[in-house]
Design an enzyme around this catalytic site. Sequence first.
Site, PDB file in Angstrom:
ATOM      1  N   ASN A  42       0.855  -1.181   0.000  1.00  0.00           N
ATOM      2  CA  ASN A  42       0.000   0.000   0.000  1.00  0.00           C
ATOM      3  C   ASN A  42       0.895   1.237   0.000  1.00  0.00           C
ATOM      4  O   ASN A  42       1.415   1.640   1.028  1.00  0.00           O
ATOM      5  CB  ASN A  42      -0.882  -0.051   1.259  1.00  0.00           C
ATOM      6  CG  ASN A  42      -1.815   1.130   1.358  1.00  0.00           C
ATOM      7  OD1 ASN A  42      -1.730   2.079   0.569  1.00  0.00           O
ATOM      8  ND2 ASN A  42      -2.713   1.087   2.326  1.00  0.00           N
ATOM      9  N   GLU A  98      -8.456  -3.413   5.322  1.00  0.00           N
ATOM     10  CA  GLU A  98      -8.292  -3.256   3.875  1.00  0.00           C
ATOM     11  C   GLU A  98      -7.280  -4.248   3.324  1.00  0.00           C
ATOM     12  O   GLU A  98      -7.412  -4.734   2.208  1.00  0.00           O
ATOM     13  CB  GLU A  98      -7.857  -1.816   3.568  1.00  0.00           C
ATOM     14  CG  GLU A  98      -8.981  -0.823   3.810  1.00  0.00           C
ATOM     15  CD  GLU A  98      -8.507   0.595   4.040  1.00  0.00           C
ATOM     16  OE1 GLU A  98      -7.935   0.863   5.130  1.00  0.00           O
ATOM     17  OE2 GLU A  98      -8.691   1.430   3.146  1.00  0.00           O
ATOM     18  N   ARG A 117      -7.986  17.852   5.939  1.00  0.00           N
ATOM     19  CA  ARG A 117      -8.832  18.319   4.826  1.00  0.00           C
ATOM     20  C   ARG A 117     -10.185  18.717   5.380  1.00  0.00           C
ATOM     21  O   ARG A 117     -10.722  18.047   6.254  1.00  0.00           O
ATOM     22  CB  ARG A 117      -9.063  17.204   3.791  1.00  0.00           C
ATOM     23  CG  ARG A 117      -7.814  16.650   3.177  1.00  0.00           C
ATOM     24  CD  ARG A 117      -8.189  15.642   2.081  1.00  0.00           C
ATOM     25  NE  ARG A 117      -7.077  14.776   1.791  1.00  0.00           N
ATOM     26  CZ  ARG A 117      -7.110  13.441   1.920  1.00  0.00           C
ATOM     27  NH1 ARG A 117      -8.209  12.841   2.326  1.00  0.00           N
ATOM     28  NH2 ARG A 117      -6.053  12.731   1.629  1.00  0.00           N
ATOM     29  N   ASP A 142      -4.839  15.164  15.164  1.00  0.00           N
ATOM     30  CA  ASP A 142      -4.978  13.876  15.831  1.00  0.00           C
ATOM     31  C   ASP A 142      -6.169  13.921  16.790  1.00  0.00           C
ATOM     32  O   ASP A 142      -6.185  14.712  17.740  1.00  0.00           O
ATOM     33  CB  ASP A 142      -3.673  13.583  16.598  1.00  0.00           C
ATOM     34  CG  ASP A 142      -3.660  12.167  17.125  1.00  0.00           C
ATOM     35  OD1 ASP A 142      -4.539  11.839  17.956  1.00  0.00           O
ATOM     36  OD2 ASP A 142      -2.786  11.398  16.709  1.00  0.00           O
ATOM     37  N   HIS A 191     -11.670   4.842  -0.447  1.00  0.00           N
ATOM     38  CA  HIS A 191     -11.828   3.922   0.697  1.00  0.00           C
ATOM     39  C   HIS A 191     -12.748   2.747   0.367  1.00  0.00           C
ATOM     40  O   HIS A 191     -13.400   2.178   1.259  1.00  0.00           O
ATOM     41  CB  HIS A 191     -12.433   4.649   1.928  1.00  0.00           C
ATOM     42  CG  HIS A 191     -11.527   5.686   2.528  1.00  0.00           C
ATOM     43  ND1 HIS A 191     -11.989   6.894   2.976  1.00  0.00           N
ATOM     44  CD2 HIS A 191     -10.201   5.686   2.758  1.00  0.00           C
ATOM     45  CE1 HIS A 191     -10.985   7.601   3.455  1.00  0.00           C
ATOM     46  NE2 HIS A 191      -9.882   6.892   3.340  1.00  0.00           N
ATOM     47  N   ARG A 201      -2.600  -1.937  -3.455  1.00  0.00           N
ATOM     48  CA  ARG A 201      -3.676  -0.967  -3.345  1.00  0.00           C
ATOM     49  C   ARG A 201      -3.399   0.150  -4.353  1.00  0.00           C
ATOM     50  O   ARG A 201      -2.323   0.740  -4.340  1.00  0.00           O
ATOM     51  CB  ARG A 201      -3.729  -0.375  -1.942  1.00  0.00           C
ATOM     52  CG  ARG A 201      -4.785   0.683  -1.836  1.00  0.00           C
ATOM     53  CD  ARG A 201      -4.674   1.468  -0.571  1.00  0.00           C
ATOM     54  NE  ARG A 201      -5.675   2.520  -0.538  1.00  0.00           N
ATOM     55  CZ  ARG A 201      -5.530   3.644   0.133  1.00  0.00           C
ATOM     56  NH1 ARG A 201      -4.440   3.865   0.839  1.00  0.00           N
ATOM     57  NH2 ARG A 201      -6.472   4.546   0.122  1.00  0.00           N
ATOM     58  N   LYS A 247       3.179   0.875   3.167  1.00  0.00           N
ATOM     59  CA  LYS A 247       2.819  -0.149   4.150  1.00  0.00           C
ATOM     60  C   LYS A 247       2.901  -1.497   3.464  1.00  0.00           C
ATOM     61  O   LYS A 247       2.562  -1.610   2.278  1.00  0.00           O
ATOM     62  CB  LYS A 247       1.376   0.052   4.635  1.00  0.00           C
ATOM     63  CG  LYS A 247       1.169   1.272   5.482  1.00  0.00           C
ATOM     64  CD  LYS A 247      -0.243   1.246   6.067  1.00  0.00           C
ATOM     65  CE  LYS A 247      -0.689   2.644   6.425  1.00  0.00           C
ATOM     66  NZ  LYS A 247      -2.092   2.809   6.607  1.00  0.00           N
ATOM     67  N   GLY A 290     -10.672   7.849   9.426  1.00  0.00           N
ATOM     68  CA  GLY A 290      -9.256   7.788   9.774  1.00  0.00           C
ATOM     69  C   GLY A 290      -8.699   9.189   9.619  1.00  0.00           C
ATOM     70  O   GLY A 290      -9.411  10.165   9.883  1.00  0.00           O
TER      71      GLY A 290
HETATM   72  P1  ADP Z   1      -5.115   6.456   8.492  1.00  0.00           P
HETATM   73  O1  ADP Z   1      -6.197   7.095   7.678  1.00  0.00           O
HETATM   74  O2  ADP Z   1      -3.831   7.214   8.470  1.00  0.00           O
HETATM   75  O3  ADP Z   1      -4.998   4.968   8.292  1.00  0.00           O
HETATM   76  P2  ADP Z   1      -6.232   5.730  11.078  1.00  0.00           P
HETATM   77  O4  ADP Z   1      -7.373   4.915  10.552  1.00  0.00           O
HETATM   78  O5  ADP Z   1      -5.140   5.033  11.788  1.00  0.00           O
HETATM   79  O6  ADP Z   1      -5.636   6.688   9.974  1.00  0.00           O
HETATM   80  O7  ADP Z   1      -6.879   6.813  12.079  1.00  0.00           O
HETATM   81  C1  ADP Z   1      -6.110   7.811  12.673  1.00  0.00           C
HETATM   82  C2  ADP Z   1      -7.024   8.630  13.579  1.00  0.00           C
HETATM   83  O8  ADP Z   1      -7.596   7.762  14.561  1.00  0.00           O
HETATM   84  C3  ADP Z   1      -6.292   9.728  14.318  1.00  0.00           C
HETATM   85  O9  ADP Z   1      -7.044  10.918  14.288  1.00  0.00           O
HETATM   86  C4  ADP Z   1      -6.233   9.182  15.748  1.00  0.00           C
HETATM   87  O10 ADP Z   1      -6.214  10.203  16.693  1.00  0.00           O
HETATM   88  C5  ADP Z   1      -7.547   8.433  15.807  1.00  0.00           C
HETATM   89  N1  ADP Z   1      -7.553   7.500  16.958  1.00  0.00           N
HETATM   90  C6  ADP Z   1      -6.814   6.386  17.140  1.00  0.00           C
HETATM   91  N2  ADP Z   1      -7.038   5.850  18.362  1.00  0.00           N
HETATM   92  C7  ADP Z   1      -7.948   6.669  18.980  1.00  0.00           C
HETATM   93  C8  ADP Z   1      -8.581   6.692  20.255  1.00  0.00           C
HETATM   94  N3  ADP Z   1      -8.341   5.755  21.178  1.00  0.00           N
HETATM   95  N4  ADP Z   1      -9.472   7.687  20.502  1.00  0.00           N
HETATM   96  C9  ADP Z   1      -9.720   8.634  19.601  1.00  0.00           C
HETATM   97  N5  ADP Z   1      -9.160   8.670  18.388  1.00  0.00           N
HETATM   98  C10 ADP Z   1      -8.275   7.714  18.068  1.00  0.00           C
END
Ligand code: ADP
Length: 403
Positions: A11, A386, A242, A284, A181, A92, A18, A211
Amino acid sequence: MSSDNLVLVLNSGSSSLKFAALDPESGHESLSGIGDALDGPKPSLEWKYRGRRHARQLEPGAGHSAVFSFLVALLQEELPELENRLIAIGHRVVHGGEHFSHSVLIDRKVIDAIKECASLAPLHNPPGLLGIRAALEAFPQLPQVAVFDTAFHQTLPEHAYLYALPYSLYREHRLRRYGMHGSSHRFVSERAAELLGTPLEETNIISAHLGNGASMSAIKGGASIDTSMGLTPLEGLVMGTRGGDVDPGLLMHLGESLGYSLERINQLLNRESGLLGISELSNDCRELERAAAEGHRGAQLALELFCYRLAKYVAAYTVPLRRVSAVVFTGGIGENSSWIRERVLQRLGALGYRADTELNARMRFGAEGAITLADSPIALVIPTNEEWVIARDAAEIVAGRAP
Ligand code: ADP
């Protein structure tokens, strides 16, 4: 069910690569890893094998090819027992345009079509192609399969995928909504049908993949009939960096009245908006929840915008679906943030949704199940996978079955 076979899943994102070697039947991962921040001054590499984590720093500018060379050497020199079990490589690919409505075996024609779609996804398809070329060179004996983010949404009807712009833009340049997605929306909608104990053909699912990027899909009988991302991943929900939907007139205003260049606008929309832009603190969600609890006004506002937009989209998707079997939360935020889920369900109170606070609090770190009270319409948390979708499609194609 498990087999001896493994599929290597790659990916390639714009700044990360990844990888995972997994059993297409059970989804069990033997090896997984990520090369991250590949475009920055401190690229890093992390991988996990047999429950043990390993990490190393990469040279600045090392790029995707350094991660790939490492992976090839790891498989060929240190883990030949894994390499011998590989039956295919699954890639991917973000944008398949209108060429691909399902996964395909990669040949010259497929590569040319992916190249052609690169004009629709200049940030996303080139790293994908890089991965494909490198894998073809390193593992010429293995079949390679492309799995497209857009493919699942090729079932959208015209009235959902067309922009109300001059039709010639679609006819001549294929400018339309494509959605992303797809593998995630497909995975969780299939799993939702299993959890509900209803045949997929009879389910109407609204899935929210939340995510860093975030999108929603209305899925009728297993087919996507609407989705929130458009020609690019900028449309729709509030995301990490975004902002989702904006008035296009605002962009002209930025250019004409404030002197923003196109490049500057691109940066603003892709990297400086969303949760980060509003909170002026972070993209985050975890950090924002902590700050919001301590009274940080920007963090509170960012999370509120995120939930409001999400709830509006859920309500909108009841129009094409009419009867909704379940709303599904997935992705890092959807799978873990009980706070966000509760707020969204509160906003959906007008449609009868009521969260079960206890169940909702329990759904994190890979747990799955319902988070609503017995007399409420159903909302589920389902961890997405995925990589497994990609591995399954690759194995099906290698076995000569259509995915
Ligand atoms: P990506 O799209 O990069 O794969 P992820 O699916 O890993 O991203 O999601 C990342 C998001 O998930 C971040 O905003 C992170 O803060 C949030 N996140 C992960 N664990 C928690 C948690 N325990 N509580 C709230 N948000 C979380």
